[in-house]
Design a protein around this motif. Sequence first.
Motif, PDB file in Angstrom:
ATOM      1  N   ARG A   1       0.836  -1.210   0.000  1.00 43.75           N
ATOM      2  CA  ARG A   1       0.000   0.000   0.000  1.00 43.75           C
ATOM      3  C   ARG A   1       0.870   1.259   0.000  1.00 43.75           C
ATOM      4  NH1 ARG A   1      -2.253   3.601  -1.042  1.00 43.75           N
ATOM      5  NH2 ARG A   1      -4.383   4.316  -0.675  1.00 43.75           N
TER       6      ARG A   1
ATOM      7  N   THR B   1      -7.447   4.408   2.389  1.00 43.51           N
ATOM      8  CA  THR B   1      -6.958   3.037   2.613  1.00 43.51           C
ATOM      9  C   THR B   1      -5.454   3.050   2.789  1.00 43.51           C
ATOM     10  OG1 THR B   1      -6.586   2.648   0.269  1.00 43.51           O
ATOM     11  CG2 THR B   1      -8.761   2.098   1.127  1.00 43.51           C
TER      12      THR B   1
ATOM     13  N   GLY C   1      -5.392   1.988   6.177  1.00 41.51           N
ATOM     14  CA  GLY C   1      -5.396   0.665   5.557  1.00 41.51           C
ATOM     15  C   GLY C   1      -5.244  -0.440   6.577  1.00 41.51           C
TER      16      GLY C   1
ATOM     17  N   LYS D   1      -9.399  -0.551   4.049  1.00 49.40           N
ATOM     18  CA  LYS D   1      -9.535  -1.298   2.790  1.00 49.40           C
ATOM     19  C   LYS D   1     -10.886  -2.020   2.747  1.00 49.40           C
ATOM     20  CE  LYS D   1      -4.542  -2.033   2.492  1.00 49.40           C
ATOM     21  NZ  LYS D   1      -3.453  -2.921   2.910  1.00 49.40           N
TER      22      LYS D   1
ATOM     23  N   GLU E   1     -10.913   5.523  -3.782  1.00 47.49           N
ATOM     24  CA  GLU E   1      -9.894   5.346  -2.759  1.00 47.49           C
ATOM     25  C   GLU E   1      -9.139   6.657  -2.572  1.00 47.49           C
ATOM     26  OE1 GLU E   1      -6.761   1.811  -2.326  1.00 47.49           O
ATOM     27  OE2 GLU E   1      -6.406   2.996  -4.111  1.00 47.49           O
TER      28      GLU E   1
END
Lengths: 429, 183
Positions: free
Chosen positions: A339, B90, B95, B100, B127
């Motif tokens: 991420r 996220t 996250g 998420k 997002e």
Amino acid sequence: MENWQSYQKVILPDVPDYHKIEVYTQHGGYETIRKILTSGEYTPKSVIDQVKAANIRGRGGAGFNAGLKWSFMPPKQPGVPRYLACNGDESEPGTIKDRRIFEYNPHLFIEGILIACYAMEMDAAYIYIRGEYIDWIHMMQKAVDDAYAKGMIGKNIMGSGFSTEIYVHTGAGAYICGEETSLMESLEGKRAYPRSKPPFPAQAGLWGKPTTINNIETLACATLVMKHGAEWFANIGAKTHPGPVLYGISGHVIRPGVYEYPTGMLISDLIYKVAGGIRNGKKLKAVVPGGSSVPVLTAEMIDGITMDADSLRTVGTYMGTAGMCILDEDTDMVKFLRRIAHFYHHESCGQCTPCREGTGWMEKLIARIDDGQGEMKDLDLLLDLCDNMEGRTVCALADAAAWPVRNTINRFRSEFEKKIVRNSVYATV
Amino acid sequence: MTDTENKEFIFTEGELQEIKMHVAKYPEARSAVMPALWIAQNKFGWLSDQAIQLVADTLGLSFAHVYGVASFYTMYFKKPMGKYLLEVCTCFSCGECGGKEILQYAKKAIQADEQGVSPDKLFWVREAECLGACDTAPVMQFNNGHYVHALTEEKIDRLIEEVKSGKLPQYERIPLNNQSLIG
């Protein structure tokens, strides 16, 4: 830090309605700039010297002595305007502190702007705030308007003959605008591509004129230094990285929040005493101490480590913005890194090839490993990619993207290997 | 987003005054392009070529320059999507704290298509990158405006119902140490 429990907050004091100008002035607000402008005891140089002696290490992440930065401004030329840019882009993931200053103590920050403008003989200051902070932009604009109405900003402030203007500028969603030259491009109404240095902003910054850029919290600290003295500031917290600081604690802790304490706090005290420990009785796995780009620490590494540059350097990481992300034992470090890589890929401005292409490849490679399609050589390939990005671009975004990749792989390598081995040919032979 | 068909692409006298006020803040008119784009987007709902041309003409800039700026920043909408944008973070702490899953839930709740837009074009989910509110993770920004903190699936359901009945989210003040939000 032994006596941190009895620490009295100065950046975000527990005074109701402190954000209102009447309350701020009732508590001695704007008296520091009044003293500087009207007592006749100060010169621009003496203010810079005092700020330099306090050793405010820039709170935006780089940790550079703010007073020293101020001293880089060239001598004032008649007819050549000079600008202060205030960096409130606050986009580094994990960073949540400047928003609290906008909301709870905007006038301490405005007073810091005035002090900086006096010290560096600035004509105007621009407060650049990320567009997402629209509620806080309105709060900041209100604070600036109130200060104008009271004659604290504008022409001939407090009858001293000193004049400066303060403007609020709204961003529109771009991490790169937190980079100083990119912020200047954005203020000039362009795509925010970072500039090559030199020339440095002090020589040619906003509209080609001498400019200094400081973080919001740094400027708030400047007011405190001029109010209480350089020695007072330098004696708070860690010796080589002194002062009060806003710790932004998030992740798997019981009481996340923004906490003001001296620098040099034990990471373990911040996690277990200040933020209440790990949620749901879990164990600690990792700590990212200063925003997403600084190297991650394992639970074992934080033992005895304090939040200041020197101590953090011994475990190969940085104070950054003091935006701490605390991760528990259930965290999948590959997914966590995936991420982060996605963030830098999304936010790369696209100007330099190593960053534009490299951040994309990083995300793809980590995603491949996470999805069980990775190979062992991908880990070396990722580290090789880091080598080819760090220091090879106009700004530090490529470095900021490469550090978490390099360090998460090095410090949690077995987690990456597990995902590869479990899903690859190695598992069947 | 507002339907821009049959709309005249001009700024009102008030909007021109506002742009003038922004131009006065900077040594060059070009610097007012971001505030002017904000004014155009708030008026038209999104930045069509005509809206961008209007900003360019108002500030004496080329279409290419203004388009270049508009396309650089993610908060400027270059396409009409849904009327209300739910932007769920996220990134990083969000996250790791359920963001998420909330994003997926929100998409399902509005029956989002591949673009994240609901069938009636009332909602649009996307997002977000870090919104700078990690201490109240997971968070969401509503239509480039107020934040909704400490998201849960119930909060998403309630928000969708309320928005449908015309009640939009309000500003939520987070105390300095936000113990009140955390169980």
